[in-house]
Design a protein around this motif. Structure first.
Motif, short mmCIF file in Angstrom:
data_model
loop_
_atom_site.label_atom_id
_atom_site.label_comp_id
_atom_site.label_asym_id
_atom_site.label_seq_id
_atom_site.Cartn_x
_atom_site.Cartn_y
_atom_site.Cartn_z
N ALA A 80 0.86 -1.20 0.00
CA ALA A 80 0.00 0.00 0.00
C ALA A 80 0.89 1.24 0.00
O ALA A 80 1.84 1.32 0.78
CB ALA A 80 -0.90 -0.02 1.23
N PRO A 81 0.59 2.20 -0.85
CA PRO A 81 1.49 3.36 -0.97
C PRO A 81 1.46 4.25 0.26
O PRO A 81 0.50 4.26 1.02
CB PRO A 81 0.94 4.11 -2.18
N VAL A 82 2.56 5.01 0.43
CA VAL A 82 2.58 6.13 1.39
C VAL A 82 2.18 7.36 0.58
O VAL A 82 2.77 7.64 -0.47
CB VAL A 82 3.98 6.30 2.01
N LEU A 83 1.16 8.05 1.06
CA LEU A 83 0.59 9.17 0.31
C LEU A 83 0.96 10.48 0.99
O LEU A 83 0.99 10.55 2.24
CB LEU A 83 -0.94 9.01 0.26
N THR A 84 1.26 11.49 0.21
CA THR A 84 1.39 12.86 0.72
C THR A 84 0.67 13.76 -0.28
O THR A 84 0.08 13.26 -1.24
CB THR A 84 2.86 13.26 0.91
N GLY A 85 0.64 15.07 -0.03
CA GLY A 85 -0.04 15.98 -0.97
C GLY A 85 -0.91 16.97 -0.24
O GLY A 85 -0.83 17.13 0.98
N SER A 86 -1.76 17.67 -0.99
CA SER A 86 -2.70 18.67 -0.45
C SER A 86 -3.57 19.17 -1.61
O SER A 86 -3.99 18.33 -2.42
CB SER A 86 -1.91 19.83 0.19
N HIS A 87 -3.79 20.47 -1.73
CA HIS A 87 -4.70 20.96 -2.78
C HIS A 87 -4.08 22.10 -3.57
O HIS A 87 -3.18 22.77 -3.09
CB HIS A 87 -6.03 21.42 -2.16
N LEU A 88 -4.53 22.31 -4.81
CA LEU A 88 -4.04 23.39 -5.67
C LEU A 88 -5.06 24.51 -5.82
O LEU A 88 -4.72 25.60 -6.28
CB LEU A 88 -3.68 22.85 -7.07
N GLY A 99 -2.16 25.09 0.62
CA GLY A 99 -2.40 23.89 -0.19
C GLY A 99 -1.25 23.59 -1.13
O GLY A 99 -0.65 22.50 -1.10
N VAL A 100 -0.87 24.57 -1.93
CA VAL A 100 0.17 24.36 -2.96
C VAL A 100 1.46 23.89 -2.32
O VAL A 100 2.17 23.03 -2.84
CB VAL A 100 0.44 25.68 -3.73
#
Ligand code: HGY
Ligand code: MN
Ligand code: MN
Length: 420
Positions: A80-88, A99-100
């Motif tokens: 199962a992947p390790v996820l990161t991120g947010s919003h644009l 977000g960016v």
């Protein structure tokens, strides 16, 4: 977990350069960014991110509510992947970083793993969540909410803006109506890096916020209806003035917020007056209320007080009232082992830090319902956000990204030195 290499670092100037380039898309004269969800500018930002991720060797998946997942393969792609991120997407008078920063810090993690030639055991993915802000389509964080099973897909796609355009229509129009299912897939962990959007870290001279919790939220839509009438011949005592009622509710919202200190936040941010003409007594007013508090019981008490006040004020001003709660989530406690991974990232990088409760809502608040989740905060200048002057520094941005890299690697169980 395997030992990490001594030269584990990120490229802060490349991260800053990417932030400044993305900020050109929707740049405003005062130095902010207006890149509203699912507009052509949002499409441009998404396209740029996708291009950068493909250049970094990622594969791209887009789900049916437009969430983007850029995937860097791991040694064992079945993990199962390790996820990161947010919003644009941004607020109308948004800044360069809300977000960016989390999206591009995630991309910098990928780019740095490429530079270091490291192969993680589990895949690493960077997410761009659709419509986090909720400024065009309410409620906010609706796409991560669908991903987490909080809302069903049809509800999410049917969210309409004030012109009646739905998210589904706008996703199709900009070419981001993906075909991948929304959510329902295993993840190892989710880490979201974000600016604090408040004054604490900067005021205390701390570089990193180890976010242990996020406060709960309740959003309401209220319509008060009276009667349009002529501003001249209509005696004061005969009026059914919807704006008078709304003004009293705005004052009541503020009073409820002040009553529940410390911690409560109470805001009326959107109001529409009908017919909005100088010499017509307003017959109808539509407006929103945003309540927040770290304690769910207090949030419930604020809810009850708002309902009572709206009923009392409507009766006093001879108005009809409609009140709908359109959004609610309880305060969030982030997952211990993920918070600990962020703490170890702070120890390894030597940055100053303190524990924090997030005042703002984030996609992490919903993703935490389905995956072990934690957040990394960096300071923003004067604590100002949702404002074109929103700012952070290259040093703070790099520091948060370094901590994010360590936390992601801890969960992706790096095998030291293995070349791809
Ligand atoms: O409202 C919030 O806290 C976030 O900006 N959506
Ligand atoms: Mn945000
Ligand atoms: Mn925001």
């Amino acid at each position: 977990m395997d030992t990490l290499p001594p030269n584990l670092t990120i490229n802060g100037s490349r991260l800053w350069q990417s932030l400044m380039e993305m900020a050109q898309i929707g740049a405003t004269p005062k130095g902010g960014v207006c890149r509203i969800a699912l507009t052509d500018l949002d499409k441009q930002g998404r396209d740029l991110f996708v291009r950068w991720c493909r250049e970094a060797g990622c594969t791209i998946t887009i789900d049916r509510i437009g969430n983007i997942f850029a995937r860097r393969a791991g040694r064992d792609d079945s993990l199962a992947p390790v996820l990161t991120g947010s919003h644009l997407d941004t607020q109308p008078t948004g800044g360069k970083f809300d977000g960016v920063y989390g999206v591009l810090a995630g991309l910098e993690v990928i780019r740095s793993l490429n530079d270091l030639n490291y192969e993680t055991d589990a895949p690493v993915e960077v997410a761009v969540w659709t419509n986090e802000e909720g400024t065009r389509f309410a409620p906010s964080m609706v796409a991560s909410g669908v991903f987490a099973g909080e809302f069903d897909l049809d509800y999410g796609l049917s969210r309409a803006d004030l012109d009646g355009k739905t998210m589904g229509e706008e996703l199709a129009r900009i070419g981001y109506a993906g075909d991948a299912p929304v959510g329902g897939r295993p993840l190892t962990a989710y880490f979201e890096a974000h600016i604090e959007q408040g004054p604490i870290l900067e005021a205390e001279g701390k570089t990193i916020g180890v976010v242990t919790d996020a406060q709960g939220q309740r959003w309401y839509e209220i319509t008060l209806t009276g009667q349009e009438a002529h501003a001249g011949p209509t005696p004061m005592e005969r009026r059914k003035d919807a704006l008078l009622g709304a003004a009293r509710v705005v004052e009541a919202v503020n009073r409820i917020g002040l009553k529940h200190q410390p911690g409560a936040c109470a805001t009326v941010g959107l109001m529409q007056i009908h017919p909005n003409s100088r010499n017509v007594i307003p017959g109808r007013v539509f407006f929103t209320v945003d309540f927040r508090h770290p304690d769910d019981a207090v949030l419930a008490a604020m809810d009850a007080e708002l309902r009572a006040e709206v009923a009392r004020i409507a009766a006093d001003t001879k108005l009809e009232s409609e009140l709908e709660q359109i959004f609610y989530y309880a305060p969030v406690r982030f997952e211990e082992s993920c918070v600990a991974a962020v703490r170890r990232g702070v120890e390894r990088t030597g940055h100053s830090a303190r524990d924090m409760v997030s005042g703002a809502g984030h996609d992490a608040c919903y993703v935490a319902k389905v995956t072990p989740t934690a957040m990394v905060f960096i300071p923003c200048v004067d604590g100002i956000s949702h404002n074109e002057i929103e700012h952070t520094t290259p040093e703070w941005a790099a520091a948060g990204c370094e901590v994010l890299l360590h936390a992601v690697l801890e969960k992706a169980s790096v095998s030291a030195g293995s070349s791809r």
